[in-house]
Design an enzyme around this catalytic site. Structure first.
Site, short mmCIF file in Angstrom:
data_model
loop_
_atom_site.label_atom_id
_atom_site.label_comp_id
_atom_site.label_asym_id
_atom_site.label_seq_id
_atom_site.Cartn_x
_atom_site.Cartn_y
_atom_site.Cartn_z
N THR A 146 1.15 -0.69 0.54
CA THR A 146 0.10 -0.23 -0.21
C THR A 146 0.81 1.34 0.09
O THR A 146 2.04 1.52 0.62
CB THR A 146 -1.03 0.26 1.25
OG1 THR A 146 -1.13 1.38 1.45
CG2 THR A 146 -0.10 -0.37 2.36
N ASP A 147 0.48 2.38 -0.77
CA ASP A 147 0.89 3.87 -0.69
C ASP A 147 0.90 3.83 1.09
O ASP A 147 1.70 4.80 0.99
CB ASP A 147 0.16 4.92 -1.42
CG ASP A 147 -0.91 4.97 -0.68
OD1 ASP A 147 -1.35 4.26 -0.20
OD2 ASP A 147 -1.68 6.12 -1.39
N GLU A 148 0.55 3.57 2.01
CA GLU A 148 1.00 3.81 3.14
C GLU A 148 1.67 4.10 3.86
O GLU A 148 2.07 4.14 4.89
CB GLU A 148 -0.68 3.36 3.92
CG GLU A 148 -2.04 3.99 3.66
CD GLU A 148 -3.14 3.28 4.28
OE1 GLU A 148 -3.10 3.66 6.21
OE2 GLU A 148 -4.02 3.46 3.79
N TYR A 171 -1.22 -0.47 11.19
CA TYR A 171 -1.48 -1.57 10.25
C TYR A 171 -0.56 -0.94 8.78
O TYR A 171 0.19 -1.73 8.49
CB TYR A 171 -2.53 -0.85 9.75
CG TYR A 171 -2.81 -0.96 7.73
CD1 TYR A 171 -3.24 -1.94 6.76
CD2 TYR A 171 -3.40 -0.19 6.65
CE1 TYR A 171 -3.28 -2.60 5.68
CE2 TYR A 171 -3.40 -0.39 5.19
CZ TYR A 171 -3.04 -2.00 5.18
OH TYR A 171 -3.32 -2.05 3.80
N LYS A 175 2.37 -3.87 7.45
CA LYS A 175 2.73 -3.77 6.20
C LYS A 175 4.10 -3.46 5.59
O LYS A 175 4.84 -3.74 4.41
CB LYS A 175 2.13 -2.76 5.12
CG LYS A 175 0.41 -2.68 5.41
CD LYS A 175 -0.50 -4.41 4.68
CE LYS A 175 0.16 -4.50 2.87
NZ LYS A 175 -0.70 -5.92 2.52
#
Ligand code: NAD
Ligand code: TYD
Length: 362
Positions: A146-148, A171, A175
């Site tokens: 994810t870009d997060e 989270y 990741k």
């Protein structure tokens, strides 16, 4: 672990010679993006054999796959990526050519309340899958990241794949950790891997805990729409089907060891996006309610996706507002899908539909 073995005659691997008959292990295929990806594969590649390996947590919903569940090239297995016994069984039984790893705890708000399960599933689960992928000489392992992981992006810039990883919630930290394990698999063990980091997805079958389905569901049911903080946080949005196409391209043509950002440039302040959805629904803004902000709430996400565009020829095909219209119409036409979730009925789908079938074949 329970398997639906009756449909597995196609897994006689020795008989498979052509590359067209790839066996793809999709983890987390009962979730939002995973189920869209499986439907996409079934339609696009009639010869691929697809195993959906999913624990069926609260976010896993086999109702997402009713349109393809009878397809002879598709099989579902219930199991936990963080349980080595389950993963061993899957690999020994089916020896997949490709692993596309979606299975994860995926909701930031839940991760803030209970980080532990995020670490177990998202980090340990990834390592266990990597271990067995190495042992079974998997051709490619694709980590759906994810870009997060980049954290909040200041100013009006966008980040490339070599930017610092600076996650700010459990989270995204889990990741990011998994992404580093992919790096290790490549550097130390020579495994063939890719990491793909997409921006926020919206689309059919998204669980109503994420912003877009929360807004549509609450608006249609005359419920308050909670906006965290001042609503000025910015997210970049992609239609899930464009993301699925990107995953396919990376799986089949991505250079091993590489990471690919997947973005659209469609960036919206949360409040503006919510107001746009309400306008499209022709519902007044007075359902909007500003609530306490999320802890550690990242202000802005924005990825530079020129690498996948230039090197692999991918680009988004769905114009943002057209995609949003389509998704709004889908939710309006699938109120029963969301009601089953609201009532908890979807959770018995596996027991109702799969268990009796398994008993029939025993
Ligand atoms: P989701 O929560 O809808 O689905 C997750 C699926 O994983 C569910 O079917 C669940 O049952 C399964 N699962 C959870 N724990 C498991 C375990 N221990 N073993 C086996 N299966 C398990 O999530 P999603 O939105 O579809 O996201 C899928 C992946 O894409 C995640 O890895 C997420 O980090 C990533 N991602 C999501 C977005 C987004 O906007 N939703 C954006 C970029 C990346
Ligand atoms: P979300 O869909 O949870 O995705 P993520 O946190 O992974 O980006 O949230 C998207 C944005 O919308 C995020 O800034 C948090 C915000 N948000 C709300 O304001 N209200 C809500 O009810 C939800 C679910 C999210």
């Amino acid at each position: 672990m329970e398997t639906k073995e009756s449909t597995f005659d196609f897994f006689e691997k020795d008989k498979i010679s052509s590359d067209e008959h790839k066996i793809i292990l999709v983890t987390g295929g009962a979730g939002f993006i995973g189920s869209n990806f499986i439907r996409y594969l079934v339609q696009r590649y009639p010869n691929f054999k697809i195993i959906n390996f999913d624990k069926l947590t609260y976010a896993g919903n086999l109702n997402n796959l009713t349109t393809i569940e009878e397809n002879a090239n598709y099989a579902f297995l219930k199991g936990d990526v963080a349980d080595p016994k389950d993963v061993k069984t899957v690999f020994e039984q089916f020896s997949p050519d490709y692993v596309v790893h979606f299975a994860a705890e995926s909701h930031v708000d839940k991760s803030i309340i209970n980080p532990d399960i995020f670490l177990k599933t998202n980090i340990m689960g990834t390592q266990i899958l990597l271990n067995y992928s190495r042992e079974h000489k998997v051709q490619k392992f694709v980590q759906v990241s994810t870009d997060e992981v980049y954290g909040s992006i200041p100013g009006d810039g966008s980040v490339k794949e070599d930017a610092h990883i600076e996650p700010n919630n459990p989270y995204s930290a889990s990741k990011a950790s998994a992404d580093l394990l992919l790096r290790v698999a490549y550097q130390t063990y020579g495994q063939r891997v890719n990491v793909i980091r997409a921006c926020n997805n919206f689309g059919n079958y998204q669980f109503p805990e994420k912003l877009v389905p929360v807004v549509i569901h609450n608006a249609l049911n005359n419920l308050e729409i909670p906006i965290y903080g001042d609503g000025k946080n910015i997210r970049e949005w992609i239609h899930v089907e464009d993301h699925c196409r990107a995953i396919d391209v990376v799986m089949q043509t991505g250079k091993s060891g590489e990471t690919y950002n997947v973005g659209t440039g469609n960036k919206w302040k949360n409040i503006d996006l919510v107001e746009l959805i309400l306008k499209k629904l022709d519902i007044k803004n007075d359902l909007i309610s500003f609530v306490l902000d999320r802890k550690g709430h990242d202000k802005r996400y924005s990825v530079d996706s020129s690498k996948i565009r230039q090197e692999l020829g991918w680009k988004p095909q769905i114009e943002f507002e057209e995609g949003l219209d389509q998704v709004i119409t889908w939710y309006k036409n699938h109120m029963d899908w969301i009601e089953e979730i609201a009532s908890g009925k979807y959770m018995t789908y596996y027991d109702d539909i799969y268990k009796p079938r398994m008993m029939e074949t025993e």
